[in-house]
Design a protein around this motif. Structure first.
Motif, PDB file in Angstrom:
ATOM      1  N   GLN A  27      21.092  -2.372 -10.376  1.00 31.72           N
ATOM      2  CA  GLN A  27      20.893  -0.973 -10.005  1.00 31.72           C
ATOM      3  C   GLN A  27      20.906  -0.832  -8.489  1.00 31.72           C
ATOM      4  OE1 GLN A  27      20.533   1.566 -12.397  1.00 31.72           O
ATOM      5  NE2 GLN A  27      21.046  -0.107 -13.808  1.00 31.72           N
ATOM      6  N   ALA A  28      21.273   0.349  -8.034  1.00 30.16           N
ATOM      7  CA  ALA A  28      21.247   0.665  -6.606  1.00 30.16           C
ATOM      8  C   ALA A  28      20.438   1.944  -6.436  1.00 30.16           C
ATOM      9  CB  ALA A  28      22.670   0.856  -6.077  1.00 30.16           C
ATOM     10  N   GLY A  29      19.993   2.185  -5.225  1.00 29.29           N
ATOM     11  CA  GLY A  29      19.219   3.401  -4.965  1.00 29.29           C
ATOM     12  C   GLY A  29      17.738   3.129  -5.020  1.00 29.29           C
ATOM     13  N   ASP A  30      16.976   4.203  -5.165  1.00 31.09           N
ATOM     14  CA  ASP A  30      15.525   4.108  -5.106  1.00 31.09           C
ATOM     15  C   ASP A  30      14.862   4.784  -6.297  1.00 31.09           C
ATOM     16  OD1 ASP A  30      15.207   2.825  -2.514  1.00 31.09           O
ATOM     17  OD2 ASP A  30      15.930   4.706  -1.644  1.00 31.09           O
ATOM     18  N   CYS A  31      13.657   4.319  -6.580  1.00 26.14           N
ATOM     19  CA  CYS A  31      12.778   4.955  -7.555  1.00 26.14           C
ATOM     20  C   CYS A  31      11.729   5.711  -6.745  1.00 26.14           C
ATOM     21  CB  CYS A  31      12.118   3.883  -8.424  1.00 26.14           C
ATOM     22  SG  CYS A  31      10.989   4.547  -9.654  1.00 26.14           S
ATOM     23  N   GLN A  32      11.517   6.990  -7.054  1.00 30.35           N
ATOM     24  CA  GLN A  32      10.478   7.775  -6.389  1.00 30.35           C
ATOM     25  C   GLN A  32       9.188   7.615  -7.180  1.00 30.35           C
ATOM     26  OE1 GLN A  32      11.788  11.784  -5.010  1.00 30.35           O
ATOM     27  NE2 GLN A  32      13.552  11.340  -6.335  1.00 30.35           N
ATOM     28  N   VAL A  33       8.095   7.351  -6.490  1.00 30.19           N
ATOM     29  CA  VAL A  33       6.826   7.052  -7.158  1.00 30.19           C
ATOM     30  C   VAL A  33       5.700   7.850  -6.508  1.00 30.19           C
ATOM     31  CG1 VAL A  33       5.226   5.210  -7.827  1.00 30.19           C
ATOM     32  CG2 VAL A  33       7.658   4.689  -7.568  1.00 30.19           C
ATOM     33  N   TRP A  34       4.848   8.458  -7.347  1.00 28.80           N
ATOM     34  CA  TRP A  34       3.641   9.149  -6.904  1.00 28.80           C
ATOM     35  C   TRP A  34       2.471   8.535  -7.658  1.00 28.80           C
ATOM     36  CZ3 TRP A  34       8.195  11.477  -8.271  1.00 28.80           C
ATOM     37  CH2 TRP A  34       8.854  12.238  -7.285  1.00 28.80           C
ATOM     38  N   LEU A  35       1.437   8.084  -6.950  1.00 28.58           N
ATOM     39  CA  LEU A  35       0.278   7.446  -7.569  1.00 28.58           C
ATOM     40  C   LEU A  35      -1.006   8.056  -7.028  1.00 28.58           C
ATOM     41  CD1 LEU A  35       1.478   3.753  -7.162  1.00 28.58           C
ATOM     42  CD2 LEU A  35       1.578   5.105  -9.260  1.00 28.58           C
ATOM     43  N   ASP A  36      -1.903   8.454  -7.931  1.00 30.82           N
ATOM     44  CA  ASP A  36      -3.227   8.951  -7.556  1.00 30.82           C
ATOM     45  C   ASP A  36      -4.257   7.968  -8.091  1.00 30.82           C
ATOM     46  OD1 ASP A  36      -2.276  11.323  -6.363  1.00 30.82           O
ATOM     47  OD2 ASP A  36      -2.172  12.320  -8.313  1.00 30.82           O
ATOM     48  N   PHE A  37      -4.997   7.345  -7.189  1.00 28.83           N
ATOM     49  CA  PHE A  37      -6.033   6.383  -7.555  1.00 28.83           C
ATOM     50  C   PHE A  37      -7.364   7.122  -7.631  1.00 28.83           C
ATOM     51  CE2 PHE A  37      -2.618   4.019  -5.731  1.00 28.83           C
ATOM     52  CZ  PHE A  37      -2.618   2.795  -6.357  1.00 28.83           C
ATOM     53  N   SER A  70      -4.132   8.721  -2.573  1.00 32.95           N
ATOM     54  CA  SER A  70      -2.832   8.883  -3.222  1.00 32.95           C
ATOM     55  C   SER A  70      -1.785   8.142  -2.419  1.00 32.95           C
ATOM     56  CB  SER A  70      -2.454  10.360  -3.285  1.00 32.95           C
ATOM     57  OG  SER A  70      -3.355  11.060  -4.105  1.00 32.95           O
ATOM     58  N   LEU A  71      -0.835   7.560  -3.120  1.00 30.75           N
ATOM     59  CA  LEU A  71       0.314   6.922  -2.488  1.00 30.75           C
ATOM     60  C   LEU A  71       1.572   7.566  -3.056  1.00 30.75           C
ATOM     61  CD1 LEU A  71      -0.493   3.085  -2.721  1.00 30.75           C
ATOM     62  CD2 LEU A  71      -0.759   4.566  -0.735  1.00 30.75           C
ATOM     63  N   ARG A  81     -10.143  -0.416  -3.790  1.00 34.71           N
ATOM     64  CA  ARG A  81     -10.428   0.291  -2.550  1.00 34.71           C
ATOM     65  C   ARG A  81      -9.779   1.687  -2.571  1.00 34.71           C
ATOM     66  NH1 ARG A  81      -8.842  -2.635   2.846  1.00 34.71           N
ATOM     67  NH2 ARG A  81     -10.395  -4.059   2.035  1.00 34.71           N
ATOM     68  N   LEU A  82      -8.527   1.743  -3.042  1.00 31.83           N
ATOM     69  CA  LEU A  82      -7.828   3.026  -3.121  1.00 31.83           C
ATOM     70  C   LEU A  82      -8.527   3.974  -4.099  1.00 31.83           C
ATOM     71  CD1 LEU A  82      -4.153   1.703  -3.162  1.00 31.83           C
ATOM     72  CD2 LEU A  82      -5.265   2.906  -1.282  1.00 31.83           C
ATOM     73  N   ALA A  83      -9.016   3.434  -5.230  1.00 34.92           N
ATOM     74  CA  ALA A  83      -9.718   4.260  -6.218  1.00 34.92           C
ATOM     75  C   ALA A  83     -11.044   4.769  -5.667  1.00 34.92           C
ATOM     76  CB  ALA A  83      -9.939   3.466  -7.505  1.00 34.92           C
ATOM     77  N   ALA A  84     -11.773   3.911  -4.959  1.00 37.63           N
ATOM     78  CA  ALA A  84     -13.065   4.311  -4.396  1.00 37.63           C
ATOM     79  C   ALA A  84     -12.898   5.448  -3.398  1.00 37.63           C
ATOM     80  CB  ALA A  84     -13.735   3.105  -3.727  1.00 37.63           C
TER      81      ALA A  84
END
Length: 184
Positions: free
Chosen positions: A50-60, A30-31, A23-26
């Motif tokens: 581990q502590a903290g966060d991972c930053q993530v950018w996704l384009d479908f 972006s998330l 659905r995101l690709a169609a």
């Protein structure tokens, strides 16, 4: 691909653990957001909690050949064990990746080498596993403190070669056993 992400604003929202990627690709959506590093059990098994966060950018999206794909980037500050002293040290990890969505191993084999396959089951994609996989794949092979800041100096580490040179080699493998037996 890199420049679009380098100007990205500071991320504050959390990404969901699962998404509907077709659905995101169609919709060519972006998330972007954060995923807590303490959720990644396989990563913790390899390099410690581990502590903290991972930053993530996704384009479908859907490429010119009709393949559904995810173009992504991640960044995280991890605490990785120094190979000399085993004390944790901060290490920035970054990765850019191109994933091809597949529903079977047979379809994965048909992807071009530019795409890593990602398995979509029941129209769902486990984003937590995808991000964890990419983090693990982007880990450096070896991490050392700067020698001036490490508790163990290079001189304290020995490859064992000096010991072999200074000790006479036993005439036979059983010579060592014979010496031990004679001592008792």
């Amino acid at each position: 691909m890199g420049s679009a992400y380098h100007c990205a604003p500071m991320l504050t929202s959390r990404l969901p653990n699962k998404v509907e990627p077709y659905r995101l690709a169609a919709r060519a959506e972006s998330l972007s957001g954060l995923m807590a590093l303490d959720q990644f059990e396989r990563l913790a098994a390899q390099v410690g909690e581990q502590a903290g966060d991972c930053q993530v950018w996704l384009d479908f999206g859907i490429d010119a050949q009709g393949r559904r794909e995810i173009r992504g980037r991640l960044e995280a500050e991890l605490q990785l064990p120094c190979r000399r002293c085993l004390e944790p040290m901060p290490q920035r990890v970054e990765s850019e990746f191109l994933l091809g969505m597949v529903s079977s191993d047979a379809l994965a084999a048909e992807l071009p080498s530019t795409h890593e396959p990602v398995l979509v089951e029941n129209e769902q994609l486990n984003l937590l596993e995808v991000v964890e996989d990419e983090l693990i794949l982007s880990l450096p092979q070896v991490v050392y403190h700067d020698e001036a800041h490490c508790r163990v100096s290079r001189d304290q580490l020995s490859s064992g070669e000096e010991l072999v040179e200074n000790e006479p080699a036993p005439a036979s493998p059983f010579e060592v056993l014979r010496r031990l037996k004679d001592k008792s």
